[in-house]
Enzyme design. Structure first.
Site, PDB file in Angstrom:
ATOM      1  N   ARG A 176       0.913  -1.214   0.026  1.00 27.13           N
ATOM      2  CA  ARG A 176       0.008   0.013  -0.079  1.00 27.13           C
ATOM      3  C   ARG A 176       0.840   1.268  -0.076  1.00 27.13           C
ATOM      4  O   ARG A 176       0.429   2.369  -0.289  1.00 27.13           O
ATOM      5  CB  ARG A 176      -0.911  -0.125   1.327  1.00 27.13           C
ATOM      6  CG  ARG A 176      -1.983  -0.945   1.097  1.00 27.13           C
ATOM      7  CD  ARG A 176      -2.842  -1.200   2.374  1.00 27.13           C
ATOM      8  NE  ARG A 176      -3.460   0.279   2.977  1.00 27.13           N
ATOM      9  CZ  ARG A 176      -3.768   0.316   4.363  1.00 27.13           C
ATOM     10  NH1 ARG A 176      -3.997  -0.640   4.855  1.00 27.13           N
ATOM     11  NH2 ARG A 176      -4.325   1.716   4.589  1.00 27.13           N
ATOM     12  N   GLN A 209      11.568 -14.735   6.817  1.00 27.28           N
ATOM     13  CA  GLN A 209      10.433 -15.405   6.514  1.00 27.28           C
ATOM     14  C   GLN A 209       9.847 -15.550   5.283  1.00 27.28           C
ATOM     15  O   GLN A 209       9.639 -14.567   4.425  1.00 27.28           O
ATOM     16  CB  GLN A 209       9.095 -14.605   7.327  1.00 27.28           C
ATOM     17  CG  GLN A 209       7.902 -15.393   7.393  1.00 27.28           C
ATOM     18  CD  GLN A 209       6.700 -14.607   7.953  1.00 27.28           C
ATOM     19  OE1 GLN A 209       6.998 -13.342   7.964  1.00 27.28           O
ATOM     20  NE2 GLN A 209       5.729 -15.118   8.344  1.00 27.28           N
ATOM     21  N   GLY A 258       1.866 -15.807   8.069  1.00 26.62           N
ATOM     22  CA  GLY A 258       1.073 -15.210   9.343  1.00 26.62           C
ATOM     23  C   GLY A 258       1.964 -14.767  10.411  1.00 26.62           C
ATOM     24  O   GLY A 258       3.361 -15.120  10.414  1.00 26.62           O
ATOM     25  N   ASP A 270       6.375  -1.416  11.849  1.00 30.40           N
ATOM     26  CA  ASP A 270       5.628  -0.524  11.216  1.00 30.40           C
ATOM     27  C   ASP A 270       4.454   0.396  12.169  1.00 30.40           C
ATOM     28  O   ASP A 270       3.736   0.798  12.005  1.00 30.40           O
ATOM     29  CB  ASP A 270       4.616  -0.872  10.003  1.00 30.40           C
ATOM     30  CG  ASP A 270       3.909  -2.116  10.494  1.00 30.40           C
ATOM     31  OD1 ASP A 270       3.759  -2.633  11.393  1.00 30.40           O
ATOM     32  OD2 ASP A 270       3.000  -2.677   9.397  1.00 30.40           O
ATOM     33  N   GLY A 279      -8.407  -7.048  15.871  1.00 26.64           N
ATOM     34  CA  GLY A 279      -8.869  -8.128  16.533  1.00 26.64           C
ATOM     35  C   GLY A 279      -9.134  -7.778  17.855  1.00 26.64           C
ATOM     36  O   GLY A 279      -8.817  -6.846  18.584  1.00 26.64           O
ATOM     37  N   TYR A 333      26.615  33.711   0.142  1.00 25.97           N
ATOM     38  CA  TYR A 333      26.978  32.589   0.355  1.00 25.97           C
ATOM     39  C   TYR A 333      28.543  32.299   0.734  1.00 25.97           C
ATOM     40  O   TYR A 333      29.356  32.699   0.514  1.00 25.97           O
ATOM     41  CB  TYR A 333      26.968  31.698  -1.106  1.00 25.97           C
ATOM     42  CG  TYR A 333      27.696  30.274  -0.741  1.00 25.97           C
ATOM     43  CD1 TYR A 333      27.044  29.317  -0.367  1.00 25.97           C
ATOM     44  CD2 TYR A 333      28.897  29.906  -1.398  1.00 25.97           C
ATOM     45  CE1 TYR A 333      27.226  28.115  -0.203  1.00 25.97           C
ATOM     46  CE2 TYR A 333      29.500  28.787  -1.267  1.00 25.97           C
ATOM     47  CZ  TYR A 333      28.607  27.849  -0.746  1.00 25.97           C
ATOM     48  OH  TYR A 333      29.303  26.452  -0.335  1.00 25.97           O
ATOM     49  N   ASN A 393      32.330  41.599   9.382  1.00 19.63           N
ATOM     50  CA  ASN A 393      31.196  41.973   8.566  1.00 19.63           C
ATOM     51  C   ASN A 393      31.282  41.521   7.086  1.00 19.63           C
ATOM     52  O   ASN A 393      32.247  41.908   6.679  1.00 19.63           O
ATOM     53  CB  ASN A 393      31.036  43.424   8.890  1.00 19.63           C
ATOM     54  CG  ASN A 393      29.580  43.936   8.384  1.00 19.63           C
ATOM     55  OD1 ASN A 393      28.791  44.046   9.161  1.00 19.63           O
ATOM     56  ND2 ASN A 393      29.618  44.287   7.221  1.00 19.63           N
ATOM     57  N   SER A 402      30.450  44.745  -0.105  1.00 18.84           N
ATOM     58  CA  SER A 402      29.536  44.222  -0.830  1.00 18.84           C
ATOM     59  C   SER A 402      30.031  43.586  -2.422  1.00 18.84           C
ATOM     60  O   SER A 402      30.595  44.323  -2.794  1.00 18.84           O
ATOM     61  CB  SER A 402      28.247  45.093  -1.037  1.00 18.84           C
ATOM     62  OG  SER A 402      27.777  45.394   0.307  1.00 18.84           O
ATOM     63  N   ALA A 413      34.458  47.109  -1.858  1.00 20.74           N
ATOM     64  CA  ALA A 413      33.240  46.391  -2.751  1.00 20.74           C
ATOM     65  C   ALA A 413      33.522  46.141  -4.084  1.00 20.74           C
ATOM     66  O   ALA A 413      34.118  46.862  -4.786  1.00 20.74           O
ATOM     67  CB  ALA A 413      32.075  47.358  -2.527  1.00 20.74           C
TER      68      ALA A 413
END
Length: 461
Positions: free
Chosen positions: A16, A73, A78, A103, A141, A351, A362, A390, A408
């Site tokens: 599912r 298994q 079962g 789960d 159950g 970045y 700074n 900058s 800059a």
């Protein structure tokens, strides 16, 4: 304490989920659901953990590594048959076994302890079952028990009568028993039922036939035993986990401005008086110290945020980021594998990758550390109190000294000494009146265009 073995059933195909990834490896809060369960079980210090596998065996064995033993298994007949396969992996049949489901990830260690304590109560039940009472019993159950919790019988929904289906006490599937008892009882379980399978619950009925009693322990919170079988149930489990973590964070002294919009990872650690604004996402490996502020729309992963530091809004901290006390990372700043020293600032559009930024430095808007040459990563070191203007590009490997200034618009490829000014720009060329003459020429040319060739009167450009 009695030696404990945990057996985790994870052999189901999980069809599912419609996924190539094994169902129990789907993450909740960045951690596979199987690992959530194993972490809780580990609090009981089990001597051995056995995971029963089937489809997707290779994925599970890679994910588990040395943390657990596995057994196969195949075919899958079962839950009782699944537990039987684990017997061959057990070192011996001494001590207790606790049956869990990969789960069903949110079972608390305290609940597991209650089951084991009940197993060793004076009446010595053969099997202890974990029960729950959901709002809607659906097709679970049923556990038919008296007021003292002694089980008369257990029955799967498909095999239950209408009277039995009216019982609200349901079987979670989790069980505790002495190992020798469990495998003796399983050996006598048959498959005469609607599914022609060997049901684990039938060990209780076999024990009853021997004149022994079994007992049920009820969880106070049915959500604890919610199974996950579909993407929708996975999303609900994520919502449940996040709701709990948000409540826990606020109880521990964290301010969440819009709790429902903040998403934590399983290992997020937060100090006191931390403020988290709306729409913040924490990936794995984040630590936030006291009095820090994480502003809106920020994404953090593998990062350490120091006291009084400020992140965002719209910031991204990637793995290896360390912000020391009072550091500030502003809007549209991305940092990866970098240390921002005490009081250092990168306020906008920057970045910083593979870098060390000294205290009180700074970093101006538009600055980038050019850390990758296409083959290798290189580091940038910026000294304390340095000022990076900058729109600067720092081409690693490069070192900017203490108190240095990078003008800059500079592209810096060689080290800058302490206190030095570095300006790396082409000489500016000035031609007085050139722009006016250009505009006049172009306007006259445009006014004299032939309409057939386009332009204002000719249509189309």
């Amino acid at each position: 304490m009695t030696k404990l073995t945990t057996i985790i059933l994870a052999a189901g195909k999980g069809t599912r989920m419609k996924s190539d990834l094994h169902k129990v490896l789907h993450p909740i809060a960045g951690r596979p659901m199987l690992d959530h369960l194993m972490a809780s079980a580990q609090e009981l210090n089990p001597a051995q953990t056995v995971v029963v596998v089937g489809a997707g065996r290779d994925q599970l064995e890679r994910a588990l590594g040395e943390r657990a033993e596995t057994c196969l298994q195949e075919p899958q007949l079962g839950t009782g048959h699944a537990v039987q396969q684990a017997q061959g992996a057990l070192r011996d049949l001494e001590g207790d076994v606790l049956i869990l489901y990969g789960d069903v990830p949110f079972v608390r260690a305290a609940t597991m302890r209650r089951m084991l304590e009940r197993l060793h109560a004076e009446d010595a039940p053969a099997v202890v079952v974990l029960g729950f009472e959901p709002d809607d019993a659906l097709q679970y159950g049923r556990v038919i028990a008296d007021d003292a919790g002694r089980i008369d019988r257990m029955v799967e929904y498909k095999d239950a009568s209408e009277e039995e289906r009216a019982c609200r006490l349901c079987n979670s599937g989790l069980m505790a028993a002495r190992a020798a008892d469990m495998f003796d009882l399983l050996a006598r379980v048959g498959n005469d039922n609607a599914q022609a399978e060997y049901y684990l619950v039938d060990v209780v009925n076999v024990a009853n036939g021997d004149g022994r009693t079994s007992a049920v322990v009820k969880t106070d919170d049915p959500r604890e035993v919610a199974g996950i079988n579909s993407r929708a149930e996975l999303a609900e489990a994520e919502r449940q986990w996040q709701d709990f973590r948000r409540e826990e964070a606020m109880a521990d002294g964290v301010s969440l401005k819009a709790p429902e919009t903040v998403f934590f990872s399983w290992d997020t650690r937060l100090g006191r008086d931390v403020t988290i604004e709306p729409n913040v996402i924490f990936g794995p490996g984040v630590t936030v110290a006291d009095h820090a502020t994480i502003r809106a729309f920020s994404h953090l992963e593998g990062a350490s945020v120091g006291e009084h530091a400020v992140v965002g809004p719209y910031a991204r901290l990637r793995p290896g980021t360390v912000l020391e006390e009072g550091a500030k990372v502003g809007n549209f700043v991305e940092i990866k594998n970098a240390v921002m020293g005490k009081g250092a600032k990168a306020s906008h559009l920057t970045y910083l990758g593979d870098a060390t930024i000294g205290a009180e430095a700074n970093i101006g808007a538009g600055t980038i550390t050019c850390n990758y040459d296409g083959y290798f990563k290189h580091r940038t070191v910026i000294g304390p109190r340095a000022f990076i203007g900058s729109n600067s590009a720092l081409i690693a490997p490069v070192k900017i000294g203490a108190d240095a200034i990078v003008a800059a618009g500079s592209a810096v490829s060689r080290d800058v000494a302490d206190g030095e000014l570095r300006m790396v720009r082409a000489e500016q060329l000035v031609k007085p009146g050139w722009a006016d003459r250009f505009h006049d020429t172009m306007k006259k040319k445009k006014a004299g265009e032939n309409p057939a060739e386009g332009g204002p009167d000719g249509g189309g450009k």
